[in-house]
Structure formats: C-alpha cells, structure tokens
Design a protein around this motif. Structure first.
Motif, PDB file in Angstrom:
ATOM      1  N   ILE A   1      33.997  42.326  32.923  1.00  0.00           N
ATOM      2  CA  ILE A   1      33.238  42.219  34.164  1.00  0.00           C
ATOM      3  C   ILE A   1      31.784  42.522  33.852  1.00  0.00           C
ATOM      4  O   ILE A   1      31.465  43.570  33.282  1.00  0.00           O
ATOM      5  CB  ILE A   1      33.770  43.175  35.243  1.00  0.00           C
ATOM      6  CG1 ILE A   1      35.190  42.764  35.613  1.00  0.00           C
ATOM      7  CG2 ILE A   1      32.854  43.171  36.473  1.00  0.00           C
ATOM      8  CD1 ILE A   1      35.857  43.670  36.615  1.00  0.00           C
ATOM      9  N   PHE A   2      30.908  41.598  34.195  1.00  0.00           N
ATOM     10  CA  PHE A   2      29.474  41.765  34.011  1.00  0.00           C
ATOM     11  C   PHE A   2      28.901  42.300  35.319  1.00  0.00           C
ATOM     12  O   PHE A   2      29.145  41.749  36.389  1.00  0.00           O
ATOM     13  CB  PHE A   2      28.830  40.420  33.658  1.00  0.00           C
ATOM     14  CG  PHE A   2      27.332  40.481  33.579  1.00  0.00           C
ATOM     15  CD1 PHE A   2      26.717  41.051  32.483  1.00  0.00           C
ATOM     16  CD2 PHE A   2      26.545  39.978  34.598  1.00  0.00           C
ATOM     17  CE1 PHE A   2      25.335  41.117  32.411  1.00  0.00           C
ATOM     18  CE2 PHE A   2      25.175  40.038  34.532  1.00  0.00           C
ATOM     19  CZ  PHE A   2      24.560  40.608  33.439  1.00  0.00           C
ATOM     20  N   LYS A   3      28.144  43.405  35.234  1.00  0.00           N
ATOM     21  CA  LYS A   3      27.511  43.982  36.428  1.00  0.00           C
ATOM     22  C   LYS A   3      26.003  43.933  36.229  1.00  0.00           C
ATOM     23  O   LYS A   3      25.481  44.478  35.259  1.00  0.00           O
ATOM     24  CB  LYS A   3      27.966  45.419  36.632  1.00  0.00           C
ATOM     25  CG  LYS A   3      27.451  46.029  37.940  1.00  0.00           C
ATOM     26  CD  LYS A   3      27.798  47.508  38.063  1.00  0.00           C
ATOM     27  CE  LYS A   3      29.198  47.688  38.551  1.00  0.00           C
ATOM     28  NZ  LYS A   3      29.499  49.112  38.892  1.00  0.00           N
ATOM     29  N   ASP A   4      25.285  43.267  37.173  1.00  0.00           N
ATOM     30  CA  ASP A   4      23.842  43.156  37.042  1.00  0.00           C
ATOM     31  C   ASP A   4      23.138  44.396  37.597  1.00  0.00           C
ATOM     32  O   ASP A   4      23.777  45.332  38.082  1.00  0.00           O
ATOM     33  CB  ASP A   4      23.315  41.869  37.687  1.00  0.00           C
ATOM     34  CG  ASP A   4      23.492  41.823  39.193  1.00  0.00           C
ATOM     35  OD1 ASP A   4      23.699  42.873  39.827  1.00  0.00           O
ATOM     36  OD2 ASP A   4      23.408  40.709  39.757  1.00  0.00           O
TER      37      ASP A   4
ATOM     38  N   ASN B   1      25.904  43.762  41.401  1.00  0.00           N
ATOM     39  CA  ASN B   1      26.791  42.614  41.616  1.00  0.00           C
ATOM     40  C   ASN B   1      27.693  42.441  40.405  1.00  0.00           C
ATOM     41  O   ASN B   1      27.219  42.470  39.275  1.00  0.00           O
ATOM     42  CB  ASN B   1      25.971  41.342  41.841  1.00  0.00           C
ATOM     43  CG  ASN B   1      25.056  41.455  43.032  1.00  0.00           C
ATOM     44  OD1 ASN B   1      25.489  41.821  44.115  1.00  0.00           O
ATOM     45  ND2 ASN B   1      23.785  41.164  42.838  1.00  0.00           N
ATOM     46  N   GLU B   2      28.977  42.256  40.649  1.00  0.00           N
ATOM     47  CA  GLU B   2      29.941  42.090  39.563  1.00  0.00           C
ATOM     48  C   GLU B   2      30.380  40.641  39.450  1.00  0.00           C
ATOM     49  O   GLU B   2      30.584  39.970  40.460  1.00  0.00           O
ATOM     50  CB  GLU B   2      31.154  42.982  39.792  1.00  0.00           C
ATOM     51  CG  GLU B   2      30.835  44.453  39.700  1.00  0.00           C
ATOM     52  CD  GLU B   2      32.064  45.331  39.823  1.00  0.00           C
ATOM     53  OE1 GLU B   2      33.167  44.814  40.056  1.00  0.00           O
ATOM     54  OE2 GLU B   2      31.919  46.557  39.673  1.00  0.00           O
ATOM     55  N   LYS B   3      30.506  40.185  38.213  1.00  0.00           N
ATOM     56  CA  LYS B   3      30.951  38.819  37.946  1.00  0.00           C
ATOM     57  C   LYS B   3      31.979  38.866  36.823  1.00  0.00           C
ATOM     58  O   LYS B   3      31.664  39.282  35.703  1.00  0.00           O
ATOM     59  CB  LYS B   3      29.763  37.959  37.524  1.00  0.00           C
ATOM     60  CG  LYS B   3      30.136  36.551  37.148  1.00  0.00           C
ATOM     61  CD  LYS B   3      28.923  35.779  36.681  1.00  0.00           C
ATOM     62  CE  LYS B   3      29.339  34.392  36.222  1.00  0.00           C
ATOM     63  NZ  LYS B   3      28.218  33.651  35.658  1.00  0.00           N
ATOM     64  N   PRO B   4      33.228  38.470  37.113  1.00  0.00           N
ATOM     65  CA  PRO B   4      34.218  38.430  36.036  1.00  0.00           C
ATOM     66  C   PRO B   4      33.885  37.300  35.052  1.00  0.00           C
ATOM     67  O   PRO B   4      33.479  36.215  35.456  1.00  0.00           O
ATOM     68  CB  PRO B   4      35.537  38.158  36.754  1.00  0.00           C
ATOM     69  CG  PRO B   4      35.179  37.724  38.125  1.00  0.00           C
ATOM     70  CD  PRO B   4      33.770  38.088  38.396  1.00  0.00           C
ATOM     71  N   ILE B   5      34.031  37.595  33.772  1.00  0.00           N
ATOM     72  CA  ILE B   5      33.788  36.598  32.732  1.00  0.00           C
ATOM     73  C   ILE B   5      35.081  36.443  31.950  1.00  0.00           C
ATOM     74  O   ILE B   5      35.550  37.385  31.321  1.00  0.00           O
ATOM     75  CB  ILE B   5      32.630  37.026  31.819  1.00  0.00           C
ATOM     76  CG1 ILE B   5      31.353  37.149  32.658  1.00  0.00           C
ATOM     77  CG2 ILE B   5      32.449  36.043  30.679  1.00  0.00           C
ATOM     78  CD1 ILE B   5      30.149  37.637  31.901  1.00  0.00           C
ATOM     79  N   GLU B   6      35.649  35.253  32.011  1.00  0.00           N
ATOM     80  CA  GLU B   6      36.953  35.001  31.393  1.00  0.00           C
ATOM     81  C   GLU B   6      36.857  34.442  29.984  1.00  0.00           C
ATOM     82  O   GLU B   6      37.820  34.496  29.235  1.00  0.00           O
ATOM     83  CB  GLU B   6      37.756  34.057  32.281  1.00  0.00           C
ATOM     84  CG  GLU B   6      38.071  34.679  33.630  1.00  0.00           C
ATOM     85  CD  GLU B   6      38.827  33.733  34.545  1.00  0.00           C
ATOM     86  OE1 GLU B   6      39.211  32.634  34.104  1.00  0.00           O
ATOM     87  OE2 GLU B   6      39.027  34.103  35.714  1.00  0.00           O
TER      88      GLU B   6
END
Length: 69
Positions: free
Chosen positions: A18-21, A25-30
C-alpha cells in the motif's frame, strides 16, 4: 520483503503493498513498482526513466525488510 536497488536504476518494490502519499491517501499496488533513486524523475516518487538520460550511476543492492510484531 526485499527492496532491490537496481544497478544504475530505480528501487524495485514487489507488488501487494500500500502506497501512502503525503496527504495520507492510500493506494494499493498489486504489481512491482519502481521508485526514483536518481532524484530527477518528473513523476516522483515513481521512476520515469530519467536515470538513463542523466547517466545515473549507483551500485546494485538488496534491502531486506522484516516486520517486527
């Protein structure tokens, strides 16, 4: 988890993270993601290939991260 610093290139992070800016804001990276190591990417923190244009040089390395409970 292993983070690989590629020779003359970016940090390579395996997927399923999970990338958190900076705003939280969290963005899952698969899939695998490449993070800038040269400092010149126009898409920081992600690599955009600029390291090739500026002839960035750095050794290859592997960083092993262990999660402690």
């Amino acid at each position: 988890m292993e983070v690989k610093a590629s020779k003359n290139g970016p940090y390579l992070i395996p997927g399923n993270v999970i990338f958190k800016d900076a705003q939280g804001n969290e963005k899952p990276i698969e899939r695998m993601v490449a993070l800038c190591r040269c400092g010149h990417s126009a898409n920081k923190p992600f690599c955009d290939g600029t390291h090739k244009k500026i002839n960035f040089e750095a050794d290859e390395a592997t960083i092993v991260l262990n999660v402690l409970s």
